[in-house]
Design an enzyme around this catalytic site. Sequence first.
Site, PDB file in Angstrom:
ATOM      1  N   ASP A 159      38.237 114.311  64.234  1.00 41.13           N
ATOM      2  CA  ASP A 159      38.770 112.886  64.303  1.00 41.13           C
ATOM      3  C   ASP A 159      37.393 111.940  64.356  1.00 41.13           C
ATOM      4  O   ASP A 159      36.257 112.641  64.416  1.00 41.13           O
ATOM      5  CB  ASP A 159      39.163 112.436  65.893  1.00 41.13           C
ATOM      6  CG  ASP A 159      39.247 111.231  66.156  1.00 41.13           C
ATOM      7  OD1 ASP A 159      40.125 110.434  65.275  1.00 41.13           O
ATOM      8  OD2 ASP A 159      38.886 110.987  67.210  1.00 41.13           O
ATOM      9  N   ASP A 172      39.518 113.121  70.567  1.00 39.04           N
ATOM     10  CA  ASP A 172      39.318 112.662  71.877  1.00 39.04           C
ATOM     11  C   ASP A 172      40.562 111.583  71.922  1.00 39.04           C
ATOM     12  O   ASP A 172      40.832 111.544  73.467  1.00 39.04           O
ATOM     13  CB  ASP A 172      38.147 111.598  71.885  1.00 39.04           C
ATOM     14  CG  ASP A 172      38.413 110.467  70.997  1.00 39.04           C
ATOM     15  OD1 ASP A 172      38.891 110.485  70.020  1.00 39.04           O
ATOM     16  OD2 ASP A 172      37.970 109.187  71.476  1.00 39.04           O
ATOM     17  N   ASP A 222      45.367 111.660  68.709  1.00 43.20           N
ATOM     18  CA  ASP A 222      44.911 113.039  68.366  1.00 43.20           C
ATOM     19  C   ASP A 222      45.608 114.046  68.916  1.00 43.20           C
ATOM     20  O   ASP A 222      45.703 115.258  68.401  1.00 43.20           O
ATOM     21  CB  ASP A 222      43.463 113.362  68.556  1.00 43.20           C
ATOM     22  CG  ASP A 222      42.674 112.396  67.959  1.00 43.20           C
ATOM     23  OD1 ASP A 222      42.759 112.131  66.719  1.00 43.20           O
ATOM     24  OD2 ASP A 222      41.511 112.011  68.571  1.00 43.20           O
TER      25      ASP A 222
HETATM   26  P1  ADP Z   1      40.939 107.624  64.736  1.00 38.79           P
HETATM   27  O1  ADP Z   1      41.611 108.527  64.099  1.00 38.79           O
HETATM   28  O2  ADP Z   1      39.509 107.005  63.806  1.00 38.79           O
HETATM   29  O3  ADP Z   1      40.320 108.006  66.305  1.00 38.79           O
HETATM   30  P2  ADP Z   1      43.121 106.088  65.689  1.00 38.79           P
HETATM   31  O4  ADP Z   1      44.267 106.880  64.969  1.00 38.79           O
HETATM   32  O5  ADP Z   1      43.119 106.000  67.033  1.00 38.79           O
HETATM   33  O6  ADP Z   1      41.650 106.160  64.900  1.00 38.79           O
HETATM   34  O7  ADP Z   1      43.636 104.399  65.131  1.00 38.79           O
HETATM   35  C1  ADP Z   1      43.805 104.055  63.783  1.00 38.79           C
HETATM   36  C2  ADP Z   1      43.852 102.673  63.577  1.00 38.79           C
HETATM   37  O8  ADP Z   1      44.856 102.194  64.226  1.00 38.79           O
HETATM   38  C3  ADP Z   1      42.528 102.255  64.089  1.00 38.79           C
HETATM   39  O9  ADP Z   1      41.599 101.977  63.266  1.00 38.79           O
HETATM   40  C4  ADP Z   1      43.164 100.892  64.349  1.00 38.79           C
HETATM   41  O10 ADP Z   1      43.172 100.014  63.225  1.00 38.79           O
HETATM   42  C5  ADP Z   1      44.551 101.002  64.846  1.00 38.79           C
HETATM   43  N1  ADP Z   1      44.522 100.967  66.492  1.00 38.79           N
HETATM   44  C6  ADP Z   1      44.961 102.195  67.224  1.00 38.79           C
HETATM   45  N2  ADP Z   1      44.894 101.725  68.392  1.00 38.79           N
HETATM   46  C7  ADP Z   1      44.694 100.614  68.612  1.00 38.79           C
HETATM   47  C8  ADP Z   1      44.424  99.761  69.525  1.00 38.79           C
HETATM   48  N3  ADP Z   1      44.641  99.927  70.818  1.00 38.79           N
HETATM   49  N4  ADP Z   1      44.207  98.509  69.121  1.00 38.79           N
HETATM   50  C9  ADP Z   1      43.985  97.971  67.938  1.00 38.79           C
HETATM   51  N5  ADP Z   1      43.961  98.869  67.001  1.00 38.79           N
HETATM   52  C10 ADP Z   1      44.378  99.961  67.090  1.00 38.79           C
HETATM   53 MG    MG Z   2      39.787 108.988  67.980  1.00 39.00          MG
END
Ligand code: ADP
Ligand code: MG
Length: 629
Positions: free
Chosen positions: A311, A517, A521
Amino acid sequence: MIRVVFVAASLLFLILAWIAGPDHRFSDVLYLLSYGFGGWFGLLSALRSLAAKDIDIDLLMILAALGAAWIGAPAEGALLLFLFSLSNVLQEYAIGRTHRAIESLAKLKPASARKLANGSEPIHCPLEEIHVGDQIRVLPGDLIPLDGHVVSGDSSVDESSVTGESIPVNKTSGAKVFAGSLNKNGSLTVQVERESADSTLARMISLVEHAREQKAQTQRMLEDFEKHYAAGVIVFTLLLIAVIPRLYGVSFNEGFYRAITVMVVASPCALIISTPASILSAIARGARCGILFKGGIPLERGARIRAIAFDKTGTLTQGRVKLQQIITYHPDRSEAEILGLAASIESHSEHPLAKAIVQEARARGLTLPALESFESTPGRGVTAKLEGRKHWVGRSSWLKDIGVFIDPDKSDELRSLQDDGFTAIGVAESTPDGSTRLLAWIALSDSVRPDAAETLRQLRQSGIHEIAMLTGDNERVARRIASELGIDTWHAALLPEDKVQLIRDLSKRSDIAMVGDGTNDAPALASANLGIAMGAAGSDVALESADIVLMASDLNKLPLALNICRATRRIVLQNLSFALGIIAIMVVLTLTLPIWGIEVPLPIGVVAHEGGTVLVCLNGLRLLVGWHK
Ligand code: ADP
Ligand code: MG
């Protein structure tokens, strides 16, 4: 302890009987005593197994000793029982060491804490009576009793027991502290964030305890095998008793003696202990280094991993996101107002982006309006109702799906933020007329972990041939980070379910581990061959779904974790082949040497057998002390 006394007594009476000689009138009594002390626990266990209609090794040993006595070789029988009970005590000691390594974790939990009540002097309080939001005082030299963050004070804290990181970390206002770490030199006031039962330490202890119960596949196979094998050995021995005298032309007693020797050397003691001795050592060793293996199965799977998917946010990057820029679109609402509103919603989310928004709002001293409801959609964003209206904070594609209108100008501005390498999220609200509108873009950035590149290099060197990055973030940020780290396979703008699909596809080619994390995920962690969660800083769901947890959220522990898995497999294989080898060699020698007139004495058989068992245990212990390179 009582077992040690019994072993010693068994030896004592054996020696006395030996000194007295076979013709002494007490000789039989002395041998009987030696048998009694040496065989007592074995007999109990054999009877327990028989009651459950199982035949175990203890029964084999008892039968062999009785057989020896019957043909007039009580000294050999007593020696057998003495060595058998001695080797059991040694095995228990070896395995007990790994248990103790884990129990020492539990000792890190103080029973009480100094609670601060309304500015008065701190009062001692049992941990159960301290709740989230309470403040406690931690003095120099104290173990930190609960998870929380520092409100005031300055100290260096030794977190090695929780994270395996031996260098003390400096903690000042705002820093997180974990139960079980040691406060070294300053006094800290800590605001409690988790009740005692949910603390990182408590979860770690319960995870490790479960880990011990979860047996490796090899171990389960061996235990099934033991029952059939032990029965087989008995049948084989009876057969030998019948055929040896005829085959070799020796007396019944001589044939019987040889058959018993075969029975002893063919017993699978070393075989049975070979796997648990190694696996428990590996788990305990992991716990010492801040790596939590949830049992034997993760260890076995870890040794087969050839590909790893990471991730991005919080795993390859530090997860210390900073708010960089806000572009607002509402004619009447100020930037501060929109930020306050977004922060109020995000204060309920555990996402690193959310934390950055809240942090910035706090730094600007904004007051956060109260929420009426809150909902999180992992991997997309968060929704809340406040001031009577629905609000959304999240990725642009998600806002579009909900029906937020984003005109081309605003799309262009979003793209230019992303071109600058920012992760940009939108803030939107519902309007009184039932439509929705975009209030702002918030641009955030996160930096790559300083040790990420080195960790990836080590992983490649250790035989991981495919490394991929899976992220929910936008493509431009993903490309930048992938090129910075030299990752050639990456996928961006993924939803949690897309990550699962990609993991499935990748796992068709080779066994894959997923490292992540966040809550988003968790499904991918569960569907990979091996799920690895970034520990204390990660979300609870991720910790639950993973097979291995890196407690300190230190990416650089990953190569060590896989290394321990591979070393464990190597040592288990060594142990199995050694144990089988000894059995094969000793059985063949016992049955063939007499052709040339050499009889293998029962004591030699016993020593080879028990010595093999102890060696296998010691070989397993190498993992615990780290001598497995
Ligand atoms: P990563 O795979 O990089 O860990 P996530 O899957 O958690 O990212 O999130 C993907 C996208 O969803 C983020 O880049 C953001 O645009 C949006 N997102 C997720 N959770 C939140 C949140 N709590 N507040 C704002 N945007 C969020
Ligand atoms: Mg993450």
